[in-house]
Design a protein around this motif. Structure first.
Motif, mmCIF file in Angstrom:
data_model
loop_
_atom_site.group_PDB
_atom_site.id
_atom_site.type_symbol
_atom_site.label_atom_id
_atom_site.label_comp_id
_atom_site.label_asym_id
_atom_site.label_seq_id
_atom_site.Cartn_x
_atom_site.Cartn_y
_atom_site.Cartn_z
ATOM 1 N N LEU A 191 49.486 45.969 42.377
ATOM 2 C CA LEU A 191 50.030 44.740 42.945
ATOM 3 C C LEU A 191 49.006 43.990 43.785
ATOM 4 O O LEU A 191 49.202 42.813 44.091
ATOM 5 C CB LEU A 191 51.276 45.047 43.783
ATOM 6 N N ALA A 192 47.926 44.671 44.187
ATOM 7 C CA ALA A 192 46.879 44.007 44.961
ATOM 8 C C ALA A 192 45.761 43.491 44.076
ATOM 9 O O ALA A 192 44.771 42.964 44.571
ATOM 10 C CB ALA A 192 46.299 44.981 45.997
ATOM 11 N N THR A 193 45.916 43.622 42.763
ATOM 12 C CA THR A 193 44.881 43.185 41.821
ATOM 13 C C THR A 193 45.214 41.800 41.286
ATOM 14 O O THR A 193 46.310 41.586 40.764
ATOM 15 C CB THR A 193 44.778 44.167 40.640
ATOM 16 N N PRO A 194 44.290 40.843 41.404
ATOM 17 C CA PRO A 194 44.548 39.501 40.849
ATOM 18 C C PRO A 194 44.780 39.572 39.339
ATOM 19 O O PRO A 194 44.220 40.437 38.651
ATOM 20 C CB PRO A 194 43.251 38.741 41.162
ATOM 21 N N VAL A 195 45.616 38.644 38.839
ATOM 22 C CA VAL A 195 45.927 38.615 37.408
ATOM 23 C C VAL A 195 44.658 38.461 36.579
ATOM 24 O O VAL A 195 44.503 39.092 35.524
ATOM 25 C CB VAL A 195 46.919 37.466 37.103
ATOM 26 N N ALA A 196 43.715 37.654 37.062
ATOM 27 C CA ALA A 196 42.465 37.455 36.323
ATOM 28 C C ALA A 196 41.706 38.771 36.149
ATOM 29 O O ALA A 196 41.100 39.019 35.101
ATOM 30 C CB ALA A 196 41.593 36.436 37.038
ATOM 31 N N SER A 197 41.743 39.625 37.168
ATOM 32 C CA SER A 197 41.052 40.916 37.083
ATOM 33 C C SER A 197 41.737 41.836 36.075
ATOM 34 O O SER A 197 41.070 42.578 35.344
ATOM 35 C CB SER A 197 41.020 41.587 38.458
ATOM 36 N N ILE A 198 43.058 41.786 36.031
ATOM 37 C CA ILE A 198 43.787 42.601 35.056
ATOM 38 C C ILE A 198 43.456 42.148 33.641
ATOM 39 O O ILE A 198 43.241 42.963 32.741
ATOM 40 C CB ILE A 198 45.307 42.519 35.314
ATOM 41 N N VAL A 199 43.395 40.819 33.453
ATOM 42 C CA VAL A 199 43.049 40.278 32.133
ATOM 43 C C VAL A 199 41.653 40.733 31.724
ATOM 44 O O VAL A 199 41.424 41.181 30.588
ATOM 45 C CB VAL A 199 43.139 38.739 32.137
ATOM 46 N N ARG A 200 40.689 40.635 32.653
ATOM 47 C CA ARG A 200 39.314 41.047 32.343
ATOM 48 C C ARG A 200 39.242 42.530 31.992
ATOM 49 O O ARG A 200 38.451 42.939 31.141
ATOM 50 C CB ARG A 200 38.394 40.746 33.519
ATOM 51 N N SER A 201 40.076 43.336 32.632
ATOM 52 C CA SER A 201 40.031 44.780 32.377
ATOM 53 C C SER A 201 40.550 45.140 30.989
ATOM 54 O O SER A 201 40.250 46.219 30.472
ATOM 55 C CB SER A 201 40.858 45.523 33.437
ATOM 56 N N ARG A 202 41.317 44.225 30.388
ATOM 57 C CA ARG A 202 41.928 44.528 29.092
ATOM 58 C C ARG A 202 41.340 43.753 27.912
ATOM 59 O O ARG A 202 41.330 44.250 26.787
ATOM 60 C CB ARG A 202 43.433 44.238 29.159
ATOM 61 N N VAL A 203 40.853 42.544 28.168
ATOM 62 C CA VAL A 203 40.527 41.655 27.054
ATOM 63 C C VAL A 203 39.360 42.173 26.221
ATOM 64 O O VAL A 203 39.370 42.035 24.982
ATOM 65 C CB VAL A 203 40.237 40.226 27.578
#
Length: 451
Positions: free
Chosen positions: A276-288
């Motif tokens: 929950l403390a991770t920005p959405v952009a960081s989550i996207v980068r971790s998966r894309v």
């Protein structure tokens, strides 16, 4: 912790989050006063950057430092960016040297240099000692603050020394014994308290377990956990004591490593911070990136289907079993890969055991293939025809054998070439097994059905 306590903690956390949302600073401060450190950390991890900084400023000084020490280094960096320079220097100075180093890795170089210059000479030397070791080594995670005993010293003298350094040492429950800086033994606080005051340490100490400072951090942490000891001495190449690894730091390293393996096994990069403390952009980068790699790999499957298009046109019923076959193959390979990756992490197997693992996984794959293939043969024969059932059954036998074998060997290959075994696991295995399984399926169909 009983259920009533858990309910009370959840109620306080919800009330605190509501007070923060309402921007009621008085209520927020009151609620923080009655909460434990662990509760506060759990709430902070759920807040956004601005809210986290506001809540942290409302904490009493001692509580703020205690909370800060237990946060992830990425969250520590964000909190520091919202504090005044004098507050930043004070918080930084209170950290242990190994915690400082983890935080420095997250900060801009200019900020890191300024914070280092603000330390006392002693703390600057201790921090620089830890910084001098390569990233990923246990020297980077060890604590250089420890109490030592001398083999010629008495129990009474050693206990006086422990009391004098009580506030500065990382731990006092396990004391390294050194002679001219070299590690010669260890002694526990329990043994010290049990012994007579005039007994010599050399008569009481036991043979030490130690690790080199440049050893991989995860390997050293695993060794500490396997030994079930409170502290593991860390030595340099000449066997001089340079630090200690405490069991809580070892568990933190192992938790981080397992989170990383779990993420990469699932086809993404680790977040390295609470979700929950991770920005959405960081989550996207971790998966894309992984999704793009897998999408490119999936084109192999498309190419296989295109290659055997004529076969499918003659027996359209074969298309019905494609999801079953590639799904079973992928799952079988993932099971094998996950098992072997875990075994590698625990030290149960090593790259040199590849032939033994290969032999075991072939047997496992054949057994699973016979069980699933027999079931597939019976069902497909009953619904369609015996030849179709034979194709499905034989394919399941072959796919399971191949998938288990490849799934077991690929993590060991990754380990052998110094890559993360998890990277060689589920995503790539699934892609490979999908394409290879389809080729096997159509070859068996052409052979059995004569098409």
């Amino acid at each position: 912790m009983n259920n009533e306590t858990l309910i009370e903690n959840e109620a306080r956390a919800e009330a605190l989050e509501q007070a923060i949302a309402d921007q009621d600073l008085v209520a927020t401060a009151d609620l923080l006063t009655g909460m434990g450190t662990t509760e506060i950390i759990e709430v902070l991890e759920r807040l956004n950057t601005r809210e986290r900084a506001v809540v942290y400023r409302l904490l009493a000084k001692d509580r703020a430092i205690e909370v800060f020490e237990r946060l992830d280094s990425t969250l520590q960096s964000e909190i520091l960016s919202g504090l005044q320079d004098e507050d930043v220097a004070a918080v930084f100075a209170e950290l242990n040297p190994d915690d400082r180093v983890a935080l420095l890795d997250e900060l801009p170089a200019s900020v890191a240099r300024r914070l280092m210059l603000g330390l006392s000479p002693t703390q600057r030397i201790l921090t620089a000692t830890v910084l001098g070791y390569p990233q990923g080594s246990i020297g980077r995670s060890m604590s250089p603050e420890f109490v030592t005993a001398h083999p010629a010293g008495t129990v009474a003298e050693t206990l006086v020394k422990v009391r004098e350094q009580l506030d500065d040492a990382e731990t006092i429950y396990t004391l390294p014994v050194t002679d001219a800086g070299r590690l010669v033994g260890v002694i526990s606080l329990r043994d010290l308290l049990r012994a007579e005051p005039d007994e010599r340490i050399g008569e009481l100490m036991s043979v030490p377990e130690s690790m080199g400072a440049e050893v991989d951090a995860e390997a050293a942490a695993r060794h500490c956990a396997d030994l079930k000891i409170l502290a593991l001495p860390i030595v340099d190449r000449e066997d001089r004591l340079v630090g200690i690894l405490t069991v809580d730091d070892a568990l933190r390293i192992l938790e981080s490593a397992e989170s990383e393996d779990a993420a990469r096994t699932g086809g993404s990069e680790p977040l390295r911070r609470p979700y929950l403390a991770t920005p959405v952009a960081s989550i996207v980068r971790s998966r894309v990136v992984w999704l793009l790699v897998l999408a490119l790999g999936a084109t192999l499957t498309v190419q296989v289907l295109d290659l055997f298009e004529a076969t499918l046109e003659q027996q359209v019923v074969l298309t019905l079993f494609i999801p079953l076959l590639i799904g079973t193959g992928g799952n079988t390979g993932n099971q094998a890969a996950t098992t072997i990756t875990r075994a590698l992490a625990l030290g149960d197997v090593r790259p040199r055991d590849v032939l033994q693992v290969l032999a075991r996984e072939v047997r496992v794959g054949v057994t699973l293939g016979l069980l699933l293939g027999s079931l597939g043969f019976v069902i497909a024969s009953a619904v369609y025809a015996v030849p179709i059932g034979a194709v499905v059954g034989l394919t399941l036998l072959g796919v399971c054998t191949m998938a288990a074998t490849v799934g077991g060997v690929m993590p060991m290959l990754g380990k052998a070439i110094k890559a993360d075994p998890a990277v060689f696991s589920n995503p790539f295995i699934t892609t490979f097994v999908d394409a290879a399984g389809l080729i096997l399926y159509f070859l068996i169909a052409k052979l059995v059905l004569g098409i």
